[in-house]
Design a protein around this motif. Structure first.
Motif, PDB file in Angstrom:
ATOM      1  N   LEU A   1       0.553  -1.221  -0.031  1.00 52.12           N
ATOM      2  CA  LEU A   1      -0.092   0.165   0.320  1.00 52.12           C
ATOM      3  C   LEU A   1       0.696   1.541  -0.089  1.00 52.12           C
ATOM      4  CD1 LEU A   1      -2.438  -1.050   2.611  1.00 52.12           C
ATOM      5  CD2 LEU A   1      -2.811  -0.615  -0.140  1.00 52.12           C
ATOM      6  N   ALA A   2       2.262   1.109  -0.074  1.00 50.26           N
ATOM      7  CA  ALA A   2       3.160   2.888  -0.121  1.00 50.26           C
ATOM      8  C   ALA A   2       3.152   2.548  -0.821  1.00 50.26           C
ATOM      9  CB  ALA A   2       4.535   1.502   0.207  1.00 50.26           C
ATOM     10  N   GLY A   3       2.846   4.292  -0.277  1.00 54.31           N
ATOM     11  CA  GLY A   3       1.989   5.422  -1.124  1.00 54.31           C
ATOM     12  C   GLY A   3       0.993   5.595  -2.381  1.00 54.31           C
ATOM     13  N   ALA A   4      -0.470   4.938  -1.703  1.00 53.30           N
ATOM     14  CA  ALA A   4      -1.156   4.917  -2.165  1.00 53.30           C
ATOM     15  C   ALA A   4      -1.891   6.001  -0.868  1.00 53.30           C
ATOM     16  CB  ALA A   4      -2.136   3.869  -1.860  1.00 53.30           C
ATOM     17  N   LEU A   5      -2.701   7.117  -0.725  1.00 53.93           N
ATOM     18  CA  LEU A   5      -3.471   7.769  -0.115  1.00 53.93           C
ATOM     19  C   LEU A   5      -4.259   6.907   1.153  1.00 53.93           C
ATOM     20  CD1 LEU A   5      -4.521  11.780  -0.128  1.00 53.93           C
ATOM     21  CD2 LEU A   5      -6.241   9.488   0.922  1.00 53.93           C
ATOM     22  N   PRO A   6      -4.376   6.439   2.340  1.00 49.71           N
ATOM     23  CA  PRO A   6      -5.424   5.361   3.059  1.00 49.71           C
ATOM     24  C   PRO A   6      -6.874   5.919   2.619  1.00 49.71           C
ATOM     25  CG  PRO A   6      -3.722   6.579   4.552  1.00 49.71           C
ATOM     26  CD  PRO A   6      -3.790   7.410   3.176  1.00 49.71           C
ATOM     27  N   LEU A   7      -7.814   4.919   2.832  1.00 51.47           N
ATOM     28  CA  LEU A   7      -9.073   4.849   3.604  1.00 51.47           C
ATOM     29  C   LEU A   7      -9.142   4.276   4.871  1.00 51.47           C
ATOM     30  CD1 LEU A   7     -12.207   6.153   3.330  1.00 51.47           C
ATOM     31  CD2 LEU A   7     -12.620   4.248   1.801  1.00 51.47           C
ATOM     32  N   ALA A   8      -8.845   3.365   4.435  1.00 52.37           N
ATOM     33  CA  ALA A   8      -8.717   2.439   6.169  1.00 52.37           C
ATOM     34  C   ALA A   8      -7.624   1.292   5.874  1.00 52.37           C
ATOM     35  CB  ALA A   8      -9.564   1.988   5.962  1.00 52.37           C
ATOM     36  N   THR A   9      -6.847   1.452   6.245  1.00 55.85           N
ATOM     37  CA  THR A   9      -5.342   0.653   6.396  1.00 55.85           C
ATOM     38  C   THR A   9      -5.137  -0.271   6.816  1.00 55.85           C
ATOM     39  OG1 THR A   9      -4.468   0.896   8.312  1.00 55.85           O
ATOM     40  CG2 THR A   9      -3.290   2.396   6.408  1.00 55.85           C
ATOM     41  N   ARG A  10      -6.209  -1.225   7.124  1.00 58.93           N
ATOM     42  CA  ARG A  10      -6.853  -2.047   7.894  1.00 58.93           C
ATOM     43  C   ARG A  10      -7.772  -2.831   6.768  1.00 58.93           C
ATOM     44  NH1 ARG A  10      -6.029   0.377  11.904  1.00 58.93           N
ATOM     45  NH2 ARG A  10      -4.652  -0.599  14.167  1.00 58.93           N
ATOM     46  N   LEU A  11      -8.243  -2.302   5.569  1.00 58.37           N
ATOM     47  CA  LEU A  11      -9.570  -2.539   5.365  1.00 58.37           C
ATOM     48  C   LEU A  11      -9.003  -2.470   3.429  1.00 58.37           C
ATOM     49  CD1 LEU A  11     -12.611  -1.894   6.706  1.00 58.37           C
ATOM     50  CD2 LEU A  11     -10.990  -3.709   7.141  1.00 58.37           C
ATOM     51  N   ASP A  12      -7.894  -2.022   3.292  1.00 58.09           N
ATOM     52  CA  ASP A  12      -6.919  -1.548   2.138  1.00 58.09           C
ATOM     53  C   ASP A  12      -6.946  -2.073   1.239  1.00 58.09           C
ATOM     54  OD1 ASP A  12      -8.326   0.963   2.117  1.00 58.09           O
ATOM     55  OD2 ASP A  12      -6.430   2.522   2.823  1.00 58.09           O
TER      56      ASP A  12
END
Length: 449
Positions: free
Chosen positions: A201-212
């Protein structure tokens, strides 16, 4: 008919097409004033894409193709970092933010594979809706019944329409509660949500890191498998189609079939009948865990908690620039306490364990990706209709994100009718198995009955 990655690669290898020709064609579709390009892309890389295509053609001419997607035009969702640019994530609240200093991991992996990135695709602001509406950059219209102005699904709205309208041969999106699978289902494409840990996920703007999670939208299951391997850095040979005869497939009867419109119901049942006739062992089951999820998320859910944590500082000075419907959902996390979050995390561990045990003897779960065909944009003008429809469309895909599982949505409607997605899902880490099963299901459903 949208060409597959394999078909385009063969055309390149045989000299029947060049990367520059494919790229110019994609850019022409984007620029067409009568098309959806202005609503599909928030940034177009015309000069860079043409230069990358020319480089790909030179390398291929020297026998140095870098990967099976070398020279193919690909779009990326507007929440992936591209070095030298601010990442806006379908919003205007981040205008003026510092530029990214390096590419997102998946952008870098695509470039290393020789993909020609043609631009950033529009999305629901900050990825927080399954409908695909965007008041800042416009809403791309679904290719089905375009004159009626139907939603594309979200949050990866522009991603799906970039593929249907041949502005890219495939697209990369994110999926926190269905944001790859929903637009794929509503637009008649195939979308793959991998196990979250599979793709960095590095470099992706998060919504919910536990679900993204990060996944592809493309013309076929094989296309998705090829792109998934590149995104995941998986060097194993690609999965081969599974044998359907003897496959144990569970069909949940509670929640996931509620509210189906007549077309989705008929398409879903027809797909199940064909699978059964092909020797798959279908079993209808009740999944009590599905009934429990609403109460587990009653205090706001992981998305609200994590979104509020990330957005609270930005909201303080730019909250008036947010889509109000997105802002209201983010603010749900404001009232969650530490105890609420800890109880939610503990409940998720127990929920996953119980569901994994319940479905352990099955090869996959089968359900409609979305229980309704795409509504019109005009139908969602009022807030009540917007929130009700959003909850309905997100409902089924969200179960798999909370499970930390993997899932594929592929078309199951009759040719010439409104798109309907069939979702195949399994527990985390079974990505290659789901893709292999999806290839077999896809081949069956594409064979004339």
């Amino acid at each position: 008919m949208i060409p597959t990655l394999a078909e385009l690669r063969t055309a390149l290898d045989e000299g029947r097409a060049t990367s520059l020709q494919l790229t110019d064609a994609a850019l022409a579709h984007i620029a067409d004033p009568a098309g959806e390009g202005v609503r599909v892309y928030t940034k177009v890389y015309s000069a860079q894409a043409r230069a990358a295509a020319q480089a790909s053609d030179l390398l291929r001419g020297a026998g140095l193709a870098r990967s099976p997607i070398d020279g193919l035009p690909i779009s990326v969702k507007d929440l992936f970092d591209v070095a030298g640019e601010a990442t806006l994530a379908g919003s205007v609240a981040l205008q003026g933010a510092p530029a990214a200093t390096q590419n997102a991991v998946i952008v870098q992996r695509l470039l290393a594979a020789g993909a020609v990135i043609v631009g950033r695709t529009n999305m629901t602001e900050f990825a927080y809706s399954g409908l695909g509406l965007n008041p800042h950059y416009g809403t791309p219209r679904n290719p089905w019944d375009r004159a009626a102005g139907r939603i594309p699904g979200g949050s990866s709205s522009g991603a799906a329409v970039s593929v249907t309208d041949q502005m890219a041969v495939a697209a990369i999106g994110t999926d926190t509660g269905g944001s790859v699978r929903i637009p794929a289902a509503l637009c008649g494409l195939t979308g793959f949500k991998p196990t979250a840990r599979r793709v960095p996920l590095a470099g992706a703007l998060p919504l919910a890191t536990r679900l993204d999670s990060i996944g592809p939208i493309a013309a076929s299951v094989a296309c998705c498998a090829q792109l998934d391997a590149i995104l995941a850095g998986d060097a194993q040979p690609l999965p081969k189609p599974a044998r359907l005869a003897g496959m144990r497939l569970a069909v949940p009867t509670n929640i996931v079939q509620d509210g189906m419109d007549s077309h989705v119901a008929a398409s879903f049942r027809a797909a199940l009948s064909r699978l059964s006739a092909a020797g798959a062992l279908l079993e209808e089951i009740v999944v009590p865990e599905f009934d429990e999820l609403a109460s587990i998320n009653a205090t706001g859910g992981l998305s609200s908690a994590e979104a509020w944590t990330w957005h609270r500082a930005l909201i303080e000075h730019a909250g008036d620039r947010y889509d109000p419907r997105v802002l209201s959902r983010i603010r749900r996390g404001q009232t969650m306490t530490a105890a609420d979050l800890l109880e939610l995390l503990d409940a998720r561990v127990r929920w996953i364990a119980a569901l994994e045990e319940r479905i352990a003897r099955y090869d996959a779960l089968l359900m409609p990706t979305v229980p309704i065909i795409a509504p019109t944009i005009a139908e969602l003008t009022e807030d009540e209709a917007y929130y009700r429809t959003n909850a309905l469309i997100l409902r089924n895909p969200t179960f798999i994100n909370f499970l930390d599982g993997c899932a594929l949505s592929l078309p199951c409607q009759e040719t010439g009718t409104a798109p309907v997605g069939l979702m195949l899902a399994a527990t985390g880490g079974r990505d290659r198995h789901v893709l292999a099963l999806g290839m077999a299901v896809e081949a069956l459903l594409q064979t004339p009955a």
